[in-house]
Scaffold this motif. Structure first.
Motif, PDB file in Angstrom:
ATOM      1  N   UNK A 462       0.829  -1.206   0.000  1.00 33.97           N
ATOM      2  CA  UNK A 462       0.000   0.000   0.000  1.00 33.97           C
ATOM      3  C   UNK A 462       0.863   1.255   0.000  1.00 33.97           C
ATOM      4  N   UNK A 463       0.342   2.322  -0.606  1.00 35.15           N
ATOM      5  CA  UNK A 463       1.064   3.600  -0.632  1.00 35.15           C
ATOM      6  C   UNK A 463       0.268   4.743  -0.019  1.00 35.15           C
ATOM      7  N   UNK A 464      -1.053   4.636   0.066  1.00 37.63           N
ATOM      8  CA  UNK A 464      -1.850   5.745   0.597  1.00 37.63           C
ATOM      9  C   UNK A 464      -1.949   5.670   2.115  1.00 37.63           C
ATOM     10  N   UNK A 465      -2.057   6.818   2.721  1.00 34.80           N
ATOM     11  CA  UNK A 465      -2.208   6.874   4.170  1.00 34.80           C
ATOM     12  C   UNK A 465      -3.474   6.188   4.632  1.00 34.80           C
ATOM     13  N   UNK A 466      -4.554   6.322   3.850  1.00 31.63           N
ATOM     14  CA  UNK A 466      -5.822   5.707   4.240  1.00 31.63           C
ATOM     15  C   UNK A 466      -5.687   4.186   4.298  1.00 31.63           C
ATOM     16  N   UNK A 467      -5.074   3.596   3.279  1.00 28.66           N
ATOM     17  CA  UNK A 467      -4.929   2.140   3.251  1.00 28.66           C
ATOM     18  C   UNK A 467      -4.021   1.653   4.368  1.00 28.66           C
ATOM     19  N   UNK A 468      -2.877   2.308   4.547  1.00 31.61           N
ATOM     20  CA  UNK A 468      -1.933   1.877   5.581  1.00 31.61           C
ATOM     21  C   UNK A 468      -2.557   1.974   6.975  1.00 31.61           C
ATOM     22  N   UNK A 469      -3.292   3.055   7.228  1.00 35.62           N
ATOM     23  CA  UNK A 469      -3.938   3.225   8.532  1.00 35.62           C
ATOM     24  C   UNK A 469      -4.955   2.119   8.784  1.00 35.62           C
ATOM     25  N   UNK A 470      -5.772   1.816   7.761  1.00 34.79           N
ATOM     26  CA  UNK A 470      -6.796   0.779   7.916  1.00 34.79           C
ATOM     27  C   UNK A 470      -6.154  -0.596   8.113  1.00 34.79           C
ATOM     28  N   UNK A 471      -5.077  -0.889   7.391  1.00 34.95           N
ATOM     29  CA  UNK A 471      -4.396  -2.188   7.519  1.00 34.95           C
ATOM     30  C   UNK A 471      -3.800  -2.330   8.914  1.00 34.95           C
ATOM     31  N   UNK A 472      -3.119  -1.278   9.382  1.00 35.38           N
ATOM     32  CA  UNK A 472      -2.523  -1.340  10.730  1.00 35.38           C
ATOM     33  C   UNK A 472      -3.606  -1.552  11.790  1.00 35.38           C
ATOM     34  N   UNK A 473      -4.719  -0.853  11.630  1.00 38.02           N
ATOM     35  CA  UNK A 473      -5.790  -0.965  12.624  1.00 38.02           C
ATOM     36  C   UNK A 473      -6.342  -2.391  12.646  1.00 38.02           C
ATOM     37  N   UNK A 474      -6.515  -2.985  11.465  1.00 39.69           N
ATOM     38  CA  UNK A 474      -7.043  -4.350  11.393  1.00 39.69           C
ATOM     39  C   UNK A 474      -6.057  -5.353  11.975  1.00 39.69           C
ATOM     40  N   UNK A 475      -4.779  -5.218  11.623  1.00 39.16           N
ATOM     41  CA  UNK A 475      -3.761  -6.130  12.154  1.00 39.16           C
ATOM     42  C   UNK A 475      -3.666  -6.010  13.667  1.00 39.16           C
ATOM     43  N   UNK A 476      -3.789  -4.756  14.143  1.00 41.08           N
ATOM     44  CA  UNK A 476      -3.683  -4.513  15.571  1.00 41.08           C
ATOM     45  C   UNK A 476      -4.822  -5.175  16.332  1.00 41.08           C
ATOM     46  N   UNK A 477      -6.041  -5.107  15.771  1.00 41.68           N
ATOM     47  CA  UNK A 477      -7.201  -5.656  16.483  1.00 41.68           C
ATOM     48  C   UNK A 477      -7.100  -7.175  16.610  1.00 41.68           C
ATOM     49  N   UNK A 478      -6.492  -7.824  15.597  1.00 45.09           N
ATOM     50  CA  UNK A 478      -6.347  -9.286  15.631  1.00 45.09           C
ATOM     51  C   UNK A 478      -5.434  -9.716  16.775  1.00 45.09           C
ATOM     52  N   UNK A 479      -4.343  -8.999  16.920  1.00 44.99           N
ATOM     53  CA  UNK A 479      -3.333  -9.394  17.911  1.00 44.99           C
ATOM     54  C   UNK A 479      -3.408  -8.576  19.206  1.00 44.99           C
ATOM     55  N   UNK A 480      -4.413  -7.708  19.313  1.00 39.96           N
ATOM     56  CA  UNK A 480      -4.442  -6.763  20.428  1.00 39.96           C
ATOM     57  C   UNK A 480      -4.397  -7.463  21.793  1.00 39.96           C
ATOM     58  N   UNK A 481      -5.273  -8.444  21.981  1.00 41.99           N
ATOM     59  CA  UNK A 481      -5.351  -9.108  23.292  1.00 41.99           C
ATOM     60  C   UNK A 481      -4.014  -9.738  23.666  1.00 41.99           C
ATOM     61  N   UNK A 482      -3.383 -10.387  22.690  1.00 42.02           N
ATOM     62  CA  UNK A 482      -2.094 -11.038  22.965  1.00 42.02           C
ATOM     63  C   UNK A 482      -1.017 -10.005  23.299  1.00 42.02           C
ATOM     64  N   UNK A 483      -1.003  -8.894  22.563  1.00 40.59           N
ATOM     65  CA  UNK A 483      -0.001  -7.863  22.796  1.00 40.59           C
ATOM     66  C   UNK A 483      -0.204  -7.163  24.143  1.00 40.59           C
ATOM     67  N   UNK A 484      -1.482  -6.932  24.518  1.00 41.72           N
ATOM     68  CA  UNK A 484      -1.764  -6.274  25.800  1.00 41.72           C
ATOM     69  C   UNK A 484      -1.258  -7.136  26.957  1.00 41.72           C
ATOM     70  N   UNK A 485      -1.510  -8.446  26.883  1.00 47.29           N
ATOM     71  CA  UNK A 485      -1.063  -9.353  27.940  1.00 47.29           C
ATOM     72  C   UNK A 485       0.467  -9.363  28.034  1.00 47.29           C
ATOM     73  N   UNK A 486       1.127  -9.449  26.885  1.00 47.17           N
ATOM     74  CA  UNK A 486       2.587  -9.444  26.874  1.00 47.17           C
ATOM     75  C   UNK A 486       3.131  -8.101  27.352  1.00 47.17           C
ATOM     76  N   UNK A 487       2.477  -7.007  26.945  1.00 50.46           N
ATOM     77  CA  UNK A 487       2.921  -5.673  27.343  1.00 50.46           C
ATOM     78  C   UNK A 487       2.836  -5.456  28.838  1.00 50.46           C
ATOM     79  N   UNK A 488       1.811  -6.017  29.477  1.00 50.11           N
ATOM     80  CA  UNK A 488       1.675  -5.852  30.929  1.00 50.11           C
ATOM     81  C   UNK A 488       2.828  -6.543  31.664  1.00 50.11           C
ATOM     82  N   UNK A 489       3.216  -7.695  31.163  1.00 50.52           N
ATOM     83  CA  UNK A 489       4.329  -8.410  31.780  1.00 50.52           C
ATOM     84  C   UNK A 489       5.647  -7.652  31.572  1.00 50.52           C
ATOM     85  N   UNK A 490       5.833  -7.091  30.381  1.00 52.00           N
ATOM     86  CA  UNK A 490       7.042  -6.320  30.099  1.00 52.00           C
ATOM     87  C   UNK A 490       7.094  -5.050  30.947  1.00 52.00           C
ATOM     88  N   UNK A 491       5.931  -4.418  31.146  1.00 49.70           N
ATOM     89  CA  UNK A 491       5.873  -3.206  31.964  1.00 49.70           C
ATOM     90  C   UNK A 491       6.215  -3.530  33.417  1.00 49.70           C
TER      91      UNK A 491
END
Length: 715
Positions: A462-491
């Motif tokens: 992707x090259x447009x800001x709209x596409x990149x933003x939407x892709x990042x948001x979708x990827x983030x939502x898939x892995x969000x729960x796993x990342x939050x749990x890992x982030x709490x342990x790292x914090x």
């Protein structure tokens, strides 16, 4: 030669006979008086600059408010003038415009990436409020670039780079092509003078060898159009040195092999005549395939309309021809500025001038959803500065995309849901990979499948800001729960490493300081390695790092004092290094420093002769400047001891501690801590605020302190 008030009024009256001459003259006189005694780097009176900016805007036939703003645009920032005074003398419209330009002047658009992103947001906010602010700022930059030789060489390079990266593309995005070209060429003169001179020398040599090519081709076009019964004005010119240099770089060709270095404009009476003129040109000269663009049927987002074609002229040389009506030409020259243009005292009703409010909303709608600074900047630069290509859906709808866009960008431009479900694409009816670069005029069909989700590899496609933003948001939502749990342990691990606990309040404080949304957003970014545990700890406990380097001598901590003149800090506001300050002189006592926003300064408004324009010395100051913190804490065992320990860990010393309120469940205390600067104060308050037992914290200012200063003027 300086433009006088009479000259400026005459210039404005030429296109606006109903202009408010008295108000323009009053603004000229006021600005001249405010800037009296100030000079530019060249040694000229400073007021010559605002007058020149006003003249540039008058040449664009803009309204009185914009021209008056140009005359006053530096008064609030650099003179004793105030917003209230400008409001009273020239009205709300002018006062808000001047204030807007002042705020833009303070934005450092070429600073660090995070700061740059914040300032770009402020830039767009100013644009959305009133685009005339940007018109004044662009004209201000144009005059500064025209007179840049008076600046230091290093400053010239800095300003030229900023102009090339930001202001020139912004002028182009607003449709002001003439200004973009001049800004680019002026910056090019500073950044690469040898290349510019080389191109100019080659132009001179070419002219000696072939004669005046522009005049010959113009005469040929005039003859052909007249034979077809078309009434048209023809303008020809050699392209600007920077435009030629950019083509040489992009196409990796030498000057001798470069084709379209000459450009011609045919200005007709009607849209119908534009297409008739195109037929005449294509019958007389051979059209170059792939170099035809019809911006009349598909206008650019900034309102630009014209037909572009490239033809082979004499000796096989290619020339670019632009065909447009007079109204289209006005918009092509002034862009969104055409919205405020005047003709014979009447606001211009050009049907092709875009509505600035609509234009800015289209420009900014994609940026609101991007919180990450780096991604935001990427979106801004892609959408602001990219050339456009036009593609079609199977139903014939036109989709505008930046040059270099892919079917992924096309899919997201239609709808986020279609983009996320994309599994393939057909370009002109043939299956094509998702990384294919789409071209002007192609038809694109998106193939979708139920259950498909965005892939991480799409971010590279992707090259447009709209596409990149939407892709990042979708990827983030898939892995969000796993990342939050890992982030709490790292914090937890990161805070334990420095002897602290990662409580919810501490994490909330860190999230606010790092501007990443809520605690879960912070933990998600930590778990996905977008930020580090050390960065999160530093956001709450920055005082754990030692300050290194030579300290500023306390006796010369303030710049602007006379030799031997002493100073002290006002006890009412306790100004710290890093804050904007003014000095008030006292007989026999030297100078007292006040913060610029201190309420006590109103007592000296009628004594301007006692005011001094001062600033703190840059660098690291010793921790000797006392400032009072008002803190309310829970009345629990050991709380005050922990507060004092945190202050010590932050590198500060407690000079005084005074209880002002005691209750069974809490107490309020004033702590005077000796600090280095205002940044250390902010860091300390952030650290204290993160403590669970701290209910409230603020900086204490005592307006009644040392009240005897106020009455000294009668002695």
């Amino acid at each position: 030669m300086t433009t006088t008030a009479d000259d400026l009024v005459t210039l404005v009256r030429g296109f606006n006979p109903k202009t408010n001459e008295a108000l323009i003259r009053a603004a000229y006189s006021y600005g001249e008086r405010m800037h009296e005694g100030q000079t530019r780097h060249s040694g000229e009176p400073y007021f010559t600059h605002p007058v020149a900016v006003a003249a540039i805007l008058a040449e664009q036939q803009l309204d009185d408010a914009t021209i008056i703003t140009a005359l006053l645009h530096d008064t609030i920032e650099d003179t004793p003038a105030s917003y209230g005074e400008v409001l009273e003398l020239f009205g709300k419209d002018v006062a808000e415009l001047v204030d807007g330009v002042t705020k833009l002047t303070n934005l450092q658009l070429n600073s660090s990436e995070t700061k740059q992103a914040e300032n770009f947001r402020k830039l767009f906010m100013a644009m959305s409020k009133d685009l005339r602010v940007i018109l004044v700022k662009l004209s201000d930059r144009l005059h500064n670039m025209r007179t840049i030789k008076a600046m230091r060489p290093d400053k010239q390079v800095q300003k030229a780079r900023e102009t090339m990266d930001i202001y020139a593309p912004l002028a182009g995005r607003m449709g002001m092509q003439w200004m973009r070209e001049e800004l680019e060429d002026l910056a090019f003169r500073v950044l690469n003078p040898e290349a510019r001179q080389s191109i100019i020398r080659r132009f001179i040599r070419l002219q000696k060898e072939t004669g005046d090519v522009v005049e010959r081709i113009t005469a040929d076009m005039r003859k052909e159009l007249a034979a077809a019964g078309l009434n048209a004005e023809i303008l020809g010119r050699a392209k600007k040195p920077y435009s030629i240099w950019r083509k040489m770089e992009e196409k990796e060709q030498s000057f001798s092999r470069l084709s379209d270095i000459f450009g011609f404009r045919i200005i007709t009476d009607s849209e119908e005549d534009c297409y008739r003129a195109l037929g005449v040109i294509h019958r007389r000269w051979r059209a170059v395939p792939g170099r035809f663009k019809d911006y009349i049927s598909q206008p650019k987002i900034n309102g630009y309309r014209s037909i572009h074609t490239t033809v082979s002229g004499r000796d096989g040389k290619r020339v670019e021809v632009q065909i447009r009506t007079r109204q289209m030409h006005d918009v092509a020259e002034t862009g969104v500025a055409a919205h405020w243009s005047y003709r014979d005292g009447v606001r211009s009703k050009n049907p092709f001038a875009v509505d600035p409010v609509k234009w800015v909303s289209q420009l900014t709608e994609q940026f609101d959803g991007e919180d990450d600074h780096q991604n935001f900047l990427e979106a801004v630069k892609l959408e602001m500065y990219a050339d456009k290509v036009f593609c079609f859906t199977p139903k014939g709808e036109v989709i505008k995309l930046p040059r270099g866009a892919t079917p992924i960008d096309f899919a997201y431009a239609i709808h986020t849901r279609i983009g996320s479900a994309c599994v393939g694409a057909k370009v002109d009816g043939i299956r094509a990979p998702l990384w294919t670069r789409v071209k002007n005029g192609q038809s694109v069909e998106i193939i979708t499948a139920e259950g498909q989700t965005p892939q991480a590899t799409w971010l590279d496609i992707a090259t447009t800001g709209k596409a990149k933003t939407a892709i990042r948001r979708a990827l983030r939502s898939v892995d969000r729960a796993r990342f939050v749990k890992l982030g709490r342990e790292l914090a937890r691990s990161a805070f334990e490493h420095v002897g602290k606990k990662a409580t919810d309040k501490v994490l909330a404080t860190a999230a606010r300081a790092m501007r990443v949304g809520d605690v879960d957003d912070l933990l998600e970014q930590l778990g996905s390695a977008e930020i580090t545990g050390r960065e999160v700890v530093s956001a709450v406990y920055p005082g754990l790092a030692k300050v290194t380097g030579d300290e500023v001598d306390q006796k010369r901590a303030v710049i602007g004092l006379e030799l031997g003149q002493s100073f002290d800090r006002a006890p009412c506001c306790e100004p710290l290094p890093g804050e904007r300050i003014v000095g008030i002189t006292f007989r026999g006592r030297g100078v007292t420093l006040h913060a610029i926003d201190c309420d006590r300064l109103s007592a000296y408004e009628d004594q301007p002769e006692r005011w001094l324009d001062l600033r703190w010395h840059d660098g690291s100051h010793p921790a000797v400047y006392g400032v009072t913190i008002d803190i309310t804490v829970a009345n629990d065992k050991g709380v005050l001891g922990r507060i004092c320990s945190l202050i010590g860990e932050a590198g500060a010393n407690i000079a005084d501690l005074r209880f002002v309120e005691r209750k069974p469940d809490y107490f309020r205390v004033l702590i005077n801590a000796e600090l280095r600067d205002v940044m250390q104060l902010h860091s300390l308050m952030l650290t204290l605020e993160a403590e669970n037992n701290v209910a409230a914290i603020s900086r204490f200012r005592d307006v009644e302190a040392d009240i005897s200063d106020v009455v000294e003027k009668v002695l």
